[in-house]
Design an enzyme around this catalytic site. Structure first.
Site, PDB file in Angstrom:
ATOM      1  CG  HIS A 124      -0.385   0.201   2.515  1.00 30.61           C
ATOM      2  ND1 HIS A 124      -0.137  -0.825   3.414  1.00 30.61           N
ATOM      3  CD2 HIS A 124       0.012   1.325   3.157  1.00 30.61           C
ATOM      4  CE1 HIS A 124       0.370  -0.339   4.527  1.00 30.61           C
ATOM      5  NE2 HIS A 124       0.470   0.965   4.386  1.00 30.61           N
ATOM      6  CG  ASP A 166       0.210  -4.218   2.707  1.00 25.79           C
ATOM      7  OD1 ASP A 166       0.570  -3.765   1.607  1.00 25.79           O
ATOM      8  OD2 ASP A 166      -0.131  -3.494   3.670  1.00 25.79           O
ATOM      9  CB  SER A 215       3.174   1.989   6.005  1.00 28.71           C
ATOM     10  OG  SER A 215       1.954   1.856   6.651  1.00 28.71           O
TER      11      SER A 215
END
Length: 423
Positions: free
Chosen positions: A137, A167, A246
């Site tokens: 993402h 992910d 992230s």
């Protein structure tokens, strides 16, 4: 760009989860514990040799790393032992954490290319040749990817491979020949304990190489990241994770990457929520496949699936209202050989673009004992399976549960497709 999910910190959230020292400064050198037995334990392998990314599974792709083993730091008059260990981990690892910025291109009313959005996140250099691991993402839909290092240099990154089901993405940039990159090595996430200290390094709010500390608050958490993605065995931590973290590393006290920071659940959207990281055991396996094949080589069943609902169950006369309905089974597939049954009654739905599905076949309710209530559960149950693996599939058939042994196959067009529609 961290996936921030606003959730009410209440019973609803609980129900959803259910489940070396290499000190660079001479001022620190004197602080090491004298007669430290670990001082001589730094092996040649840990100081820059080629290390197999997954010794347990016998994977073939070899990472080139230079991650030294950290000794246990002692205390001094200026720092406690815990502070010195934090400092040591940061000095060892921060230069291997990169800032990833992206731009997404689109077109304006005059069909001219323009930047429609941008984002940022973190990543870890895992190989001296310029391989970086991050989250999907962080770089999703990006037209350009820029990777910034600790020394201020920036390089254009390209995607080696990405896996939405976990992910995880692997990027590559090309450093100059005279530059030796610092790397972070994968640790062992299978032996983690709740209460164990962890350290997160990332770029929250574009503040590069920010360090936070905390503990492991929980293990084995299944977290639904999107409609069709549930990531199992996530590490829960109270270490502060914010937008921009992230893809950055979650480290143990020896500076080994035990997880990849991915999600925070927060009622306020701040770091006061609960953070989750993908465990290193999953990351090692996925990264290995991405670097060898550009994709994850998972085993699948050659089926066309429909999400079961109370409405469909009532219409078709099923005795269960959840699970995945087998609409069709590919001819000659292992699923057909195992006896998985597809539907026989053709039904059309949709007002404009009608689609034909077939009802009356099996309803998959479990795979290897893992409950399958929706498509995300189905994908999650097969996430770590390889072609050739055998799984036990529990199906609802003729008013009772039946177990079927199915050998998984390599992915091909038509494998495990689904409409996810209801009628």
């Amino acid at each position: 760009m961290t996936a921030i999910i606003s959730a009410v910190v209440s019973a609803a959230f609980v129900a959803f989860i259910n489940k070396a020292v290499r000190m660079s400064g001479s001022n620190l050198a004197d602080a090491l514990v004298e007669e430290q037995a670990l001082a001589d334990a730094v092996t040649e392998d840990s100081l820059g040799s080629e290390i197999d990314i997954d010794d347990v599974s016998g994977a073939e792709f070899v990472l080139e790393t230079n991650s030294p083993v950290l000794q246990v730091a002692g205390s001094s008059k200026d720092y406690t032992q815990d502070e010195m260990q934090n400092i040591s981990v940061y000095e060892k690892c921060n230069e291997a954490v990169v800032n990833i910025t992206t731009q997404v291109m689109g077109y304006n009313w005059f069909y001219e290319p323009v930047v429609t959005s941008s984002g940022s996140g973190s990543g870890s250099i895992i190989d001296k040749r310029g391989y970086v691991v991050t989250n999907v993402h962080v770089i999703e839909n990006a037209s350009t990817i820029n990777i910034s290092l600790a020394d201020g240099t920036s390089y254009e990154g390209r995607v080696v491979g990405q896996d939405k089901e976990c992910d995880i993405a692997v990027l590559k940039f090309d450093p100059p020949e005279n530059v030796e990159l610092k790397t972070i090595s994968f640790g062992d996430s299978t032996s983690l304990k709740v209460g164990q200290k962890v350290i997160a390094i990332g770029n929250p709010f574009a503040l590069e190489r920010t360090m936070t500390t905390g503990i492991i608050s929980g293990l084995g958490r299944p977290i639904q990241e999107s409609d069709n993605v549930i990531i199992r065995d996530m590490i829960q931590t109270d270490a502060a994770i914010n937008p921009g973290n992230s893809g950055g590393p979650l480290l143990d006290s020896q500076g080994r990457m035990i997880g990849i920071n991915t999600i925070i659940y927060s009622a306020s959207g701040s770091s006061s929520g609960v953070g989750f990281a993908i465990p290193a055991s999953t990351a090692r396996r996925v990264v290995n496949d991405l670097m060898k094949y550009g994709k994850v080589n998972r085993g699948v069943m050659q089926l066309s699936l429909i999400q079961n609902t109370a409405r469909i169950a009532s219409y078709a006369g099923y005795g269960v209202s959840t699970g995945m309905i087998v609409s069709r089974v590919a001819r000659g597939s292992e699923a057909e050989k195992a006896g998985i049954r597809g539907g026989t009654k053709a039904v059309q739905y949709g007002r404009w673009n009608t689609t034909t599905i077939y009802l009356g076949g099996d309803v998959i309710t479990k795979i290897n004992g893992i409950a399958v209530a929706k498509l995300a559960d189905y994908y999650s149950a097969l996430e770590d399976k390889k072609p050739g693996d055998t799984v036990t599939v529990t199906v609802w058939r003729d008013g009772k549960y039946v177990e079927v042994k199915v050998v998984l196959e390599a992915y091909s067009d038509g494998a495990s497709s689904s409409t996810g529609k209801s009628i």
